[in-house]
Enzyme design. Structure first.
Site, PDB file in Angstrom:
ATOM      1  N   GLN A  89       3.474   1.950  -2.395  1.00 54.81           N
ATOM      2  CA  GLN A  89       3.047   2.688  -3.581  1.00 54.81           C
ATOM      3  C   GLN A  89       3.703   4.063  -3.620  1.00 54.81           C
ATOM      4  O   GLN A  89       3.573   4.782  -4.612  1.00 54.81           O
ATOM      5  CB  GLN A  89       1.523   2.846  -3.567  1.00 54.81           C
ATOM      6  CG  GLN A  89       0.765   1.537  -3.660  1.00 54.81           C
ATOM      7  CD  GLN A  89      -0.723   1.729  -3.427  1.00 54.81           C
ATOM      8  OE1 GLN A  89      -1.160   1.951  -2.301  1.00 54.81           O
ATOM      9  NE2 GLN A  89      -1.505   1.669  -4.484  1.00 54.81           N
ATOM     10  N   VAL A  91       6.690   6.966  -3.601  1.00 55.73           N
ATOM     11  CA  VAL A  91       7.959   7.150  -4.303  1.00 55.73           C
ATOM     12  C   VAL A  91       8.896   8.053  -3.516  1.00 55.73           C
ATOM     13  O   VAL A  91       9.924   8.485  -4.025  1.00 55.73           O
ATOM     14  CB  VAL A  91       7.721   7.737  -5.719  1.00 55.73           C
ATOM     15  CG1 VAL A  91       6.960   6.746  -6.584  1.00 55.73           C
ATOM     16  CG2 VAL A  91       6.972   9.073  -5.664  1.00 55.73           C
ATOM     17  N   ASP A  92       8.559   8.320  -2.237  1.00 52.70           N
ATOM     18  CA  ASP A  92       9.268   9.339  -1.469  1.00 52.70           C
ATOM     19  C   ASP A  92      10.518   8.854  -0.743  1.00 52.70           C
ATOM     20  O   ASP A  92      11.331   9.661  -0.293  1.00 52.70           O
ATOM     21  CB  ASP A  92       8.322  10.001  -0.461  1.00 52.70           C
ATOM     22  CG  ASP A  92       7.584   9.007   0.428  1.00 52.70           C
ATOM     23  OD1 ASP A  92       8.221   8.059   0.932  1.00 52.70           O
ATOM     24  OD2 ASP A  92       6.364   9.182   0.630  1.00 52.70           O
ATOM     25  N   HIS A 107       5.883   1.461  -7.422  1.00 54.61           N
ATOM     26  CA  HIS A 107       5.669   2.596  -8.316  1.00 54.61           C
ATOM     27  C   HIS A 107       6.953   3.380  -8.577  1.00 54.61           C
ATOM     28  O   HIS A 107       6.903   4.532  -9.000  1.00 54.61           O
ATOM     29  CB  HIS A 107       4.587   3.516  -7.752  1.00 54.61           C
ATOM     30  CG  HIS A 107       3.223   2.922  -7.802  1.00 54.61           C
ATOM     31  ND1 HIS A 107       2.140   3.447  -7.132  1.00 54.61           N
ATOM     32  CD2 HIS A 107       2.752   1.828  -8.461  1.00 54.61           C
ATOM     33  CE1 HIS A 107       1.069   2.703  -7.353  1.00 54.61           C
ATOM     34  NE2 HIS A 107       1.423   1.709  -8.155  1.00 54.61           N
ATOM     35  N   GLY A 173      -2.818   3.353   4.921  1.00 52.56           N
ATOM     36  CA  GLY A 173      -2.882   4.634   4.225  1.00 52.56           C
ATOM     37  C   GLY A 173      -3.156   4.555   2.742  1.00 52.56           C
ATOM     38  O   GLY A 173      -2.646   5.376   1.975  1.00 52.56           O
ATOM     39  N   THR A 174      -3.961   3.591   2.326  1.00 54.65           N
ATOM     40  CA  THR A 174      -4.296   3.461   0.904  1.00 54.65           C
ATOM     41  C   THR A 174      -5.797   3.622   0.696  1.00 54.65           C
ATOM     42  O   THR A 174      -6.601   3.304   1.572  1.00 54.65           O
ATOM     43  CB  THR A 174      -3.858   2.105   0.337  1.00 54.65           C
ATOM     44  OG1 THR A 174      -4.656   1.074   0.916  1.00 54.65           O
ATOM     45  CG2 THR A 174      -2.396   1.848   0.637  1.00 54.65           C
ATOM     46  N   ASN A 199      -6.008   2.924   8.593  1.00 54.56           N
ATOM     47  CA  ASN A 199      -6.289   4.030   7.686  1.00 54.56           C
ATOM     48  C   ASN A 199      -6.929   5.184   8.434  1.00 54.56           C
ATOM     49  O   ASN A 199      -7.530   5.003   9.495  1.00 54.56           O
ATOM     50  CB  ASN A 199      -7.238   3.567   6.570  1.00 54.56           C
ATOM     51  CG  ASN A 199      -6.818   4.049   5.199  1.00 54.56           C
ATOM     52  OD1 ASN A 199      -6.027   4.982   5.069  1.00 54.56           O
ATOM     53  ND2 ASN A 199      -7.351   3.423   4.167  1.00 54.56           N
TER      54      ASN A 199
END
Length: 231
Positions: A89, A91-92, A107, A173-174, A199
Site C-alpha cells: 500500500q 508509495v515510497d 496505491h 504494518g497495516t 504489526n
C-alpha cells in the site's frame, strides 16, 4: 516452507525509515486533511496544494533508507525456492531500494507521474506543478501517479489471483481499516492459506489471522523471515 507467499505491507513497515503514517503527530499527514490532499475532489479544488504535498513526500521518500524489515523481505525473496509476492500500500519505493523485485504497488508510486487527461505515465520529476504538460498529449493535466481515496487500486486482478493461490498470507504494518486490502486476509484464508499478522499493535482485523506477532517491524519481520527460512 510455503511455496506461494503473498505479503501485504502498509505504512508501518516504513515508519522506522522515518516515513510517517496517517496517524503520526507532527508528520506531513497531520498537517493536512485527507480530503484536501488525497482525493480527486481535493486535487480539483486546489492542485497547487496537492502537488506541494506530494513534492514534499517525494523528497522525503527519496532520502529514506530501507530498514531491516524491508531488507529481510528482500532476503526472503532471494532465498525462498518458491514464489514471494509483495503487495504494498506504500508509495515510497523502499521495497525496491532494499532489493525486492516482485512488488505490486496497489496505491501507485511517488516516483510516477500520470496524465489525468490521456492516462499516459512517466517518471516524475522531483517537483511537479499544475501547469506541467503531459509529454504525450501536451495537456496541462499532470498529477501524481498515486491512488487516492475513492479511486480503484491498481493490479487488483493480479492480487486476487495471487491470493487464491497463496499458501501463506502475511500482513505487515497495516491498520486493517482500508479496503479492499483489509479483506485480503479473508480471501486468502478462504482459499486455504495460513495467515499471519506482523504489526506494532493489533490491527482492527487481528481476529481474522491464525498467527500474530507484535512489535517494531525492524525486530519482528527479520525474526519471522529467519523462522520461515529455517522451516
Amino acid at each position: 516452507m510455503a511455496d506461494n507467499i503473498v505479503i501485504l505491507t502498509g505504512a508501518g513497515i516504513s515508519a522506522e525509515s522515518g516515513l510517517g503514517t496517517f496517524r503520526d503527530e507532527g508528520g506531513l499527514w497531520a498537517q493536512h486533511a485527507i480530503e484536501d490532499v488525497a482525493t480527486p475532489e481535493g486535487f480539483a479544488r486546489n492542485p497547487e496544494l496537492v502537488h506541494a504535498f506530494y513534492n514534499a513526500r517525494r523528497k522525503q521518500s527519496a532520502q529514506a533508507i530501507p530498514n531491516a524489515a524491508h531488507k529481510a523481505l528482500a532476503d526472503l525473496e532471494k532465498t525462498h525456492s518458491g514464489n514471494v509476492l509483495i503487495v504494498t500500500q506504500n508509495v515510497d519505493g523502499l521495497h525496491e531500494k532494499a532489493g525486492s523485485q516482485n512488488v505490486l504497488h496497489m496505491h501507485g508510486a511517488l516516483a510516477g507521474a500520470l496524465c489525468h487527461s490521456c492516462g499516459h505515465r512517466w517518471r516524475a520529476p522531483e517537483d511537479m506543478h499544475p501547469d506541467d504538460r503531459c509529454p504525450a498529449c501536451t495537456a496541462p493535466a499532470t498529477r501524481p501517479d498515486v491512488v487516492w481515496f475513492g479511486e480503484i487500486p491498481y493490479h487488483m486482478e493480479k492480487i486476487s489471483d495471487a491470493l487464491t493461490q497463496a499458501d501463506l498470507f502475511v500482513s505487515i504494518g497495516t491498520s486493517g481499516e482500508v479496503y479492499p486490502a483489509a479483506n485480503f486476509v479473508a480471501e486468502a484464508d478462504y482459499h486455504g492459506a495460513h495467515t499471519v499478522e506482523l504489526n506494532l499493535e493489533p490491527s482492527s482485523g487481528v481476529s481474522r489471522f491464525a498467527e500474530v506477532h507484535l512489535g517494531p517491524a525492524t525486530e519482528i519481520v527479520p525474526a519471522w523471515v529467519q523462522q520461515e527460512l529455517l522451516c
